[in-house]
Motif scaffolding. Structure first.
Motif: not given
Length: 194
Positions: A151-161, A118-122, A166-173
């Protein structure tokens, strides 16, 4: 011990938890011997970009591990920890670091696998584990909402890589690793064929 936290942060370690091993869940206790269950555990980590610039030699084979072990040896000496052993890094021991971190309510498993804080994201990693005979109280647990639930859109799940996810996660960029550090981790992943 608490008086050393500012110096640890200055060294790039801004994640610090302590607990008597006996307070762990039965699942976690199964990773420790009967003698180790009488000890206290210190979990050391780094969140965000702070650690990379503190590492003095990025050309050695394992820069994060080498610097982490050096810092833990410093901590053992400065805190005068009794009968202290470094269990991670540079140990044959396999420890469930993410589960140990969950004991402190610091993070929860993300949909892509690695824990999310919750502090640093991924953008964090556990860098060291120390066991000691010095009695240490449990760090205060601060329950926080699970970031992925909102997170409604969950962009992290749009790739298997995993790297791309990790780069797609919008939390704590704002805590995303620096490019040089990202490149280092990508090279390590390629070496491991992950």
């Amino acid at each position: 011990m608490m008086s050393l936290l500012p110096e640890l942060k200055n060294k790039g370690f801004n994640i610090f938890f302590t607990s008597p091993v006996k307070d762990f869940s039965p699942e976690l206790l199964s990773f420790f011997t009967a003698e180790e269950k009488k000890k206290s555990l210190i979990l050391l980590g780094s969140g965000g970009k702070t650690l990379w610039d503190k590492i003095p030699d990025k050309t050695c084979p394992h820069p994060f591990d080498s610097y982490s072990k050096e810092t833990m040896q410093w901590l053992i000496e400065e805190a005068k920890l009794k009968n202290a052993d470094i269990l991670f890094p540079f140990s044959d021991r396999i420890l469930p670091l993410q589960k140990i971190g969950r004991h402190f309510s610091f993070a929860a498993q993300s949909p892509i696998g690695p824990d999310i804080s919750h502090e640093f994201g991924l953008w964090f990693a556990y860098r060291g584990v120390i066991l000691t005979d010095t009695t240490l109280e449990s760090s205060q647990k601060i329950p926080a909402p699970f970031a992925c639930e909102s997170c409604i859109s969950k962009p992290c799940l749009s790739t298997t890589d995993l790297y791309s996810a990790r780069l797609l996660c919008p939390f704590k960029p704002e805590h995303q690793y620096l490019k040089e550090q990202l490149d280092y981790h990508l090279d390590v992943l390629r070496t491991l064929n992950v």
